[in-house]
Scaffold this motif. Sequence first.
Motif, short mmCIF file in Angstrom:
data_model
loop_
_atom_site.label_atom_id
_atom_site.label_comp_id
_atom_site.label_asym_id
_atom_site.label_seq_id
_atom_site.Cartn_x
_atom_site.Cartn_y
_atom_site.Cartn_z
N UNK A 23 0.82 -1.20 0.00
CA UNK A 23 0.00 0.00 0.00
C UNK A 23 0.86 1.26 0.00
N UNK A 24 1.94 1.24 0.80
CA UNK A 24 2.84 2.40 0.84
C UNK A 24 3.48 2.62 -0.53
N UNK A 25 3.89 1.55 -1.19
CA UNK A 25 4.51 1.67 -2.51
C UNK A 25 3.53 2.25 -3.53
N UNK A 26 2.29 1.74 -3.53
CA UNK A 26 1.28 2.22 -4.47
C UNK A 26 0.96 3.70 -4.22
N UNK A 27 0.84 4.07 -2.94
CA UNK A 27 0.54 5.47 -2.63
C UNK A 27 1.68 6.39 -3.04
N UNK A 28 2.92 5.97 -2.77
CA UNK A 28 4.08 6.79 -3.17
C UNK A 28 4.16 6.94 -4.67
N UNK A 29 3.94 5.84 -5.38
CA UNK A 29 3.99 5.88 -6.84
C UNK A 29 2.93 6.82 -7.39
N UNK A 30 1.73 6.77 -6.81
CA UNK A 30 0.65 7.64 -7.27
C UNK A 30 0.96 9.10 -7.01
N UNK A 31 1.51 9.41 -5.83
CA UNK A 31 1.82 10.80 -5.49
C UNK A 31 2.91 11.36 -6.40
N UNK A 32 3.93 10.54 -6.67
CA UNK A 32 5.00 11.00 -7.56
C UNK A 32 4.48 11.22 -8.97
N UNK A 33 3.61 10.32 -9.42
CA UNK A 33 3.05 10.45 -10.77
C UNK A 33 2.17 11.68 -10.90
N UNK A 34 1.45 12.02 -9.80
CA UNK A 34 0.57 13.19 -9.82
C UNK A 34 1.32 14.49 -9.56
N UNK A 35 2.62 14.41 -9.26
CA UNK A 35 3.39 15.61 -8.97
C UNK A 35 3.50 16.49 -10.21
N UNK A 36 3.46 17.81 -10.04
CA UNK A 36 3.61 18.71 -11.20
C UNK A 36 5.03 18.78 -11.74
N UNK A 37 5.98 18.15 -11.05
CA UNK A 37 7.37 18.19 -11.51
C UNK A 37 7.52 17.40 -12.81
N UNK A 38 8.17 17.99 -13.77
CA UNK A 38 8.49 17.31 -15.03
C UNK A 38 9.91 16.80 -14.93
N UNK A 39 10.12 15.48 -15.02
CA UNK A 39 11.48 14.96 -14.85
C UNK A 39 12.45 15.47 -15.90
N UNK A 40 11.97 15.71 -17.11
CA UNK A 40 12.87 16.22 -18.15
C UNK A 40 13.32 17.64 -17.82
N UNK A 41 12.38 18.49 -17.44
CA UNK A 41 12.73 19.87 -17.10
C UNK A 41 13.59 19.94 -15.85
N UNK A 42 13.29 19.07 -14.85
CA UNK A 42 14.01 19.11 -13.58
C UNK A 42 15.45 18.66 -13.74
N UNK A 43 15.71 17.72 -14.63
CA UNK A 43 17.04 17.13 -14.71
C UNK A 43 17.83 17.57 -15.95
N UNK A 44 17.15 17.93 -17.01
CA UNK A 44 17.86 18.36 -18.22
C UNK A 44 17.89 19.89 -18.30
N UNK A 45 16.78 20.52 -17.89
CA UNK A 45 16.72 21.97 -17.96
C UNK A 45 15.89 22.44 -19.15
N UNK A 46 15.14 23.52 -18.92
CA UNK A 46 14.28 24.04 -19.98
C UNK A 46 15.09 24.56 -21.15
N UNK A 47 16.22 25.19 -20.84
CA UNK A 47 17.05 25.74 -21.92
C UNK A 47 17.63 24.63 -22.79
N UNK A 48 18.09 23.55 -22.14
CA UNK A 48 18.66 22.44 -22.91
C UNK A 48 17.61 21.74 -23.75
N UNK A 49 16.39 21.61 -23.21
CA UNK A 49 15.32 20.97 -23.98
C UNK A 49 14.97 21.78 -25.22
N UNK A 50 15.10 23.10 -25.11
CA UNK A 50 14.78 23.94 -26.25
C UNK A 50 15.73 23.78 -27.42
N UNK A 51 16.92 23.29 -27.16
CA UNK A 51 17.91 23.11 -28.22
C UNK A 51 17.92 21.69 -28.79
#
Length: 332
Positions: A23-51
Amino acid sequence: MKKQAAVRYVLKKLVRMMFLLALVSAATFALVSASPLDPLTANVGQAALGTMSREQIARLEEYWGTGIPYTERFLSWAGDFFRGDMGVSLLYRQPVAEVIRVKMMNSLWLMAAAWVISGAAGLFLGILAGIKKGKLADRLISGYALFMASTPAFWLALVLLMVFAVWLKWLPIGLSVPIGMETSDVTMADRIAHGILPALTLSMTGISNIALHTREKMITVMESDYVLFAKARGESARRIVWQHGIRNMILPAMTLQFASVSEIIGGSVLVEQVFSYPGLGQAAVTAGLGSDVPLLLGITVISAAVVFAGNLAADILYAAVDPRIGRERKRS
């Protein structure tokens, strides 16, 4: 028969623990999936994605799994985890099990030291306050416990850091080892020096709960009829405290002590951030901010398993200390 009942009781607790972990795993997975954080933007950067080209972005989305439905991703992770594969950390580019092992070794002795110190100090202060009810010692201990109960761990960590590391320069500012030193050159004294302030912070915040509860229990015991009868017989105060006080408060103290495992794990997240201590708590924050789902899930499951194991150990110790409780729990 007694052994069979004990085995059934432990197995029942283990099955319940596995269910709660799921149950803890399912709840954590759901919360992370519903997070507004975009993994690409958070780790690559918006400027790098634009290029980048669309093909490069598509490969990154495939690597991070952003286009895969939630259920499919969770079932895939759960199947691999059940087979013993926690996956690969998207940030550290290493197996999650290896990252957790390294971080856990840094945090384990830190949390263990805080757990032991807070339990022993809280029990001693609670007994002393209960014996000295209404006197100066009781007021000082109760005031300290109430103050610490309302003090955020990160604020206390900042105060200790400012006093002992910045002003007095007695202890290192942070990290778990000296900066720029090779691992082979790091001594045990270096590790202890870097762990004193984080362990002290966790200990000081964990004392209040067990001290206040132990005080109330000691006051109840010292005002009971059998203690008054013992005093009338001429028994010494030390014998009364040992024979009647400690024996009657050991079970509630054990309950609070094992329940504090979750508080110490939660407090270590903030404390490790303040001291830049590379432990499991800091890794959890990094994984959450970086949308590293495999690492975050692995840390969550391992941390929950430690907490549940502490509760299971408490239940087993209850039966060893008081056979009556053991019989009641085995019937249930």
